[in-house]
Design a protein around this motif. Structure first.
Motif, PDB file in Angstrom:
ATOM      1  N   ASP A   1       0.872  -1.184   0.000  1.00 47.61           N
ATOM      2  CA  ASP A   1       0.000   0.000   0.000  1.00 47.61           C
ATOM      3  C   ASP A   1       0.906   1.230   0.000  1.00 47.61           C
ATOM      4  OD1 ASP A   1      -2.296   1.532   0.197  1.00 47.61           O
ATOM      5  OD2 ASP A   1      -2.817   0.880   2.227  1.00 47.61           O
TER       6      ASP A   1
ATOM      7  N   HIS B   1      -2.372   1.701   9.286  1.00 39.39           N
ATOM      8  CA  HIS B   1      -2.917   0.390   9.647  1.00 39.39           C
ATOM      9  C   HIS B   1      -1.874  -0.699   9.502  1.00 39.39           C
ATOM     10  CE1 HIS B   1      -3.125  -0.171   5.239  1.00 39.39           C
ATOM     11  NE2 HIS B   1      -3.450   1.124   5.237  1.00 39.39           N
TER      12      HIS B   1
ATOM     13  N   HIS C   1      -6.020  -4.122   5.430  1.00 39.34           N
ATOM     14  CA  HIS C   1      -6.188  -3.446   6.727  1.00 39.34           C
ATOM     15  C   HIS C   1      -6.181  -4.473   7.846  1.00 39.34           C
ATOM     16  CE1 HIS C   1      -8.264   0.048   4.429  1.00 39.34           C
ATOM     17  NE2 HIS C   1      -6.973   0.271   4.581  1.00 39.34           N
TER      18      HIS C   1
ATOM     19  N   ALA D   1       1.277   0.287   7.477  1.00 42.67           N
ATOM     20  CA  ALA D   1       1.248   1.371   6.491  1.00 42.67           C
ATOM     21  C   ALA D   1       1.081   2.657   7.290  1.00 42.67           C
ATOM     22  CB  ALA D   1       0.101   1.179   5.516  1.00 42.67           C
TER      23      ALA D   1
ATOM     24  N   GLU E   1       0.518   6.640   7.051  1.00 37.78           N
ATOM     25  CA  GLU E   1      -0.034   7.503   6.007  1.00 37.78           C
ATOM     26  C   GLU E   1      -0.585   8.820   6.524  1.00 37.78           C
ATOM     27  OE1 GLU E   1      -3.492   5.926   3.978  1.00 37.78           O
ATOM     28  OE2 GLU E   1      -3.453   4.135   5.198  1.00 37.78           O
TER      29      GLU E   1
ATOM     30  N   GLU F   1       2.017   7.794   1.828  1.00 36.03           N
ATOM     31  CA  GLU F   1       1.896   6.509   2.531  1.00 36.03           C
ATOM     32  C   GLU F   1       3.022   5.583   2.124  1.00 36.03           C
ATOM     33  OE1 GLU F   1      -1.697   4.338   1.550  1.00 36.03           O
ATOM     34  OE2 GLU F   1      -1.455   3.042   3.300  1.00 36.03           O
TER      35      GLU F   1
HETATM   36 CO    CO Z   1      -3.283   2.467   3.601  1.00 40.38          CO
END
Ligand code: CO
Ligand code: MF3
Length: 266
Positions: free
Chosen positions: A107, A172, A179, A203, A205, A236
């Motif tokens: 991500d 997350h 997630h 991740a 962000e 991110e």
């Molecule tokens: Co994300």
């Protein structure tokens, strides 16, 4: 829900997944110029996904209709690519891309200024500050620190530069799902929250605005815009915690203990 820590072998697979995502995103950003639409970006992303044998993490996620999020100007996150959103020089554009490779998710998101004119100093400052806040957060993603230290680092850098941190969305955990636990807030107090341990993959962000931090969701149930109409930016990266330090899996120039850097497109 529990945090799923990853083995070194799993982190190796995630590195590959994340590098593929990051390559795709760079390709998308390279294509950005005045006159193209955000839907054009999504078409390119679909082609890049097919070429690499990836599976979109976004398409169909709670019925999300695209493989990228393209968030323009006052849109903070989750902008849906559209034929009617035509890019203009100086626009602040965030592109978010996530995909699975060999069952693991990467991500990554970047914000850039659409080239073609001298950007506003205020737009440039917002993008630079959002990136700097991510750098500060990543540097705290270390064994022995706590998640509150990450949020504190992001918030204090952002506010010292006159920007606000959006509260309604968080980073997350990530792995076999996009997630996972834990949520990673972009604000908080030092020495608070969950302890950071080896094998944690998250991740991070930060979403910043040049005005106030409140956001509202448009009629499409996705597009998150600033309530006050101020500009927003979002970066991110997916980062793995190793005993040698943070390893930013979505950056080619990162290795364990060295978070690397991004060349800003401003
Ligand atoms: Co994300
Ligand atoms: N990358 C976004 C995130 O970190 C996900 C976009 S939402 C989706 O939460 F629906 F498009 F997947």
């Amino acid at each position: 829900m529990k945090v799923r820590y990853k083995s070194p072998k799993e982190i190796g697979i995630m590195r590959k997944a994340c590098m593929l995502c990051s390559e795709v995103l760079d390709e998308l950003l390279d294509s950005v110029k005045p006159g193209i639409s955000t839907a054009d970006i999504d078409v390119l992303a679909r082609e890049a996904i097919a070429e690499r044998g990836l599976k979109s993490a976004f398409l169909g996620y709670y019925d999300y209709p695209a493989v990228t999020c393209t968030s323009l100007n006052q849109v903070v996150v989750h902008g849906i690519p559209s034929r009617s959103d035509i890019l203009e020089a100086g626009d602040v554009l965030s592109v978010d891309f996530g995909a699975f490779w060999e069952g693991y998710c990467g991500d990554v998101a970047r914000t850039m200024i659409v080239p073609g004119s001298e950007p506003l100093a205020s737009s440039k400052k917002l993008v630079q500050t959002t990136y700097e806040s991510l750098q500060h957060g990543l540097a705290q993603t270390l064994v022995g620190q706590r998640l509150g230290d990450v949020g504190y680092a992001i918030q204090s850098l952002s506010e010292s530069e006159g920007c606000s941190v959006v509260r309604q969305f968080t980073g997350h955990g990530i792995g076999r799902r996009m997630h996972e636990e834990p949520a990673v807030r972009n604000y908080g107090d030092q020495n608070s929250g969950k302890k950071i341990k080896p094998g944690l993959v998250v991740a991070i962000e930060p979403m910043l605005t040049a005005g106030f931090y409140d956001v509202e969701i448009l009629e499409d149930d996705w597009t998150a815009v600033t309530k006050d109409g101020s500009l927003a930016a979002h970066f991110e990266d997916t980062v793995a915690v190793t005993t040698d330090g943070p390893w930013v899996l979505t950056r080619a120039n990162s290795k364990p203990g060295d978070i690397g850097s991004i060349e800003l497109r401003v």
